[in-house]
Design an enzyme around this catalytic site. Structure first.
Site, mmCIF file in Angstrom:
data_model
loop_
_atom_site.group_PDB
_atom_site.id
_atom_site.type_symbol
_atom_site.label_atom_id
_atom_site.label_comp_id
_atom_site.label_asym_id
_atom_site.label_seq_id
_atom_site.Cartn_x
_atom_site.Cartn_y
_atom_site.Cartn_z
ATOM 1 N N HIS A 1 -28.187 29.003 -40.351
ATOM 2 C CA HIS A 1 -27.732 30.385 -40.143
ATOM 3 C C HIS A 1 -28.867 31.238 -40.690
ATOM 4 O O HIS A 1 -28.964 31.480 -41.887
ATOM 5 C CB HIS A 1 -26.446 30.655 -40.922
ATOM 6 C CG HIS A 1 -25.287 29.863 -40.413
ATOM 7 N ND1 HIS A 1 -24.707 30.122 -39.188
ATOM 8 C CD2 HIS A 1 -24.605 28.820 -40.937
ATOM 9 C CE1 HIS A 1 -23.716 29.262 -38.994
ATOM 10 N NE2 HIS A 1 -23.635 28.465 -40.028
ATOM 11 N N GLU B 1 -25.837 24.393 -36.880
ATOM 12 C CA GLU B 1 -25.065 25.637 -36.761
ATOM 13 C C GLU B 1 -25.971 26.839 -36.508
ATOM 14 O O GLU B 1 -25.725 27.937 -37.027
ATOM 15 C CB GLU B 1 -24.252 25.889 -38.045
ATOM 16 C CG GLU B 1 -23.371 24.735 -38.463
ATOM 17 C CD GLU B 1 -22.433 25.047 -39.629
ATOM 18 O OE1 GLU B 1 -22.295 26.221 -40.024
ATOM 19 O OE2 GLU B 1 -21.833 24.089 -40.156
#
Ligand code: XIL
Length: 361
Positions: free
Chosen positions: A245, A273
């Site tokens: 992220h 992610e």
């Protein structure tokens, strides 16, 4: 005959291909000028990229939003449940397991030929009240941990190919997070979590997943040490998940160092992610601009390029967190406008999409 066939095929294809923005190529067959031949194969991430491309999927959008579902089917060949396999979702009270949302997602993935990655067996967040309020001895906490992991892994055995076993156990300063699990069981619970998962499905690939490898050496070294220690003890760990992220202002060298140090463990590496925030400073009046889009494309390209440089056998794949800017967790979680993904809220490809493709050129 040939000419007629070509024209009728062309007339069928020309509108949809134009809508899709596909270019026509003029080909020269034995020196004879011919009508342009249109490639019927549309570019998609799953076709173009040399490793799996995944997305974290929201089950309710998958069920209820056709544009969302179609995009997932078209672009990706790996699926992670955004929330549907977390503790609070599947195990809301001590003796109750609720599988319907996760089962729906697993069936969707299998029906559509996509790999399904399990997320996550152990985390300090997404815990139901019955766990956070649980009063028990050390042995009862150990049993809670073990039972949860083994019930979930057994339920999906043979379908879910890989698991984030432990998620986010390390702080930014490199110390162990003082989670409820560490408080009740001590840091060695991490290794046992992997053993429990392995006992329940010896064929599943097991990952340690965390964020911030790209922040700098402090957190990254602590994560690498944890993973190497587990390996050294003979704990069944197969891979390391870099959440990533990240933000458009992160340096390419930090992003590359995150990936190369993970690869140096010899384990599988999953960028698990990814999203690249354009508004990390929470500017409430920021708007998306062409320039920001171009910067974001360059950052996606840098990540993909660094990932493409690690040994092929270690490339588990790249998973983006959510599908489009319209369903990204970032704006709601951080209460700000942001556009972190390669697709916009209208399901259109952004420059970041091309950045990803360019990363493997
Ligand atoms: C997030 C989900 O996207 C949100 O919907 C939820 O409210 C909180 O969790 N790291 C992780 C993911 O490992 O599980 C998190 O997902 C995002 C950060």
């Amino acid at each position: 005959m040939m000419g007629l066939t070509k024209i009728s095929v062309l007339s069928k294809l020309i509108i949809p291909m134009a809508l899709l923005g596909i270019s026509c190529e003029k080909q020269n067959n034995n020196g004879i000028e011919e009508a342009p031949v249109i490639s019927t194969v549309e570019t998609t991430l799953q076709k173009e990229m040399p490793f799996k491309m995944g997305a974290a999927v929201n089950v309710s959008l998958l069920k209820n939003n056709t544009n969302y579902r179609n995009l997932v089917v078209k672009e990706f060949n790996s699926i992670t449940a955004e929330n549907a396999m977390k503790f609070a979702s599947v195990h809301p009270s001590k003796d109750t397991y609720t599988w319907s949302e996760a089962d729906y997602l697993v069936d969707f993935a299998i029906t559509n030929g996509k790999r399904i990655h399990g997320h996550t067996l152990n985390w300090y967040k997404s815990l139901p009240d019955w766990v956070t309020k649980f009063q028990g001895t050390t042995a009862e906490w150990e049993n809670l941990l073990k039972t949860h992991i083994q019930t979930v892994v057994s339920h999906f055995k043979g379908k879910v190919v890989s698991w984030d076993v432990v998620n986010e156990a390390i702080n930014e300063d490199g110390t162990f997070r003082n989670s409820i699990w560490v408080q009740k069981l001590g840091v060695d619970y991490i290794g046992r979590a992997f053993q429990y998962a392995h006992e329940a499905d010896p064929g599943a690939l097991l990952f340690y997943n965390d964020y911030g490898h790209e922040f700098g050496p402090t957190k990254r070294t602590a994560i690498i040490n944890l993973v190497n220690n587990l390996k050294g003890q003979g704990i069944p760990i197969n891979g390391i998940g870099l959440q990533m992220h990240t933000r458009v202002t992160q340096t390419d060298s930090n992003l590359a160092a995150a990936i190369s140090t993970a690869a140096a463990t010899g384990l599988l590496v999953h960028i698990s992610e990814i999203d690249i925030a354009l508004n990390p400073d929470n500017n409430q009046s920021l708007t998306y601009t062409t320039d920001l889009g171009v910067q974001q494309a360059a950052k996606y390209k840098a990540v993909v390029k660094a990932y493409n440089a690690i040994p092929k056998a270690q490339q588990f794949g790249i998973t983006q967190w959510n599908v489009t800017d319209g369903d990204s967790w970032i704006p709601s979680n951080y209460s700000r406008p942001d556009w972190p993904l390669p697709f916009d809220a209208q399901y259109r490809r952004k420059p970041a999409y091309q950045g990803i493709l360019d990363g493997v050129k």
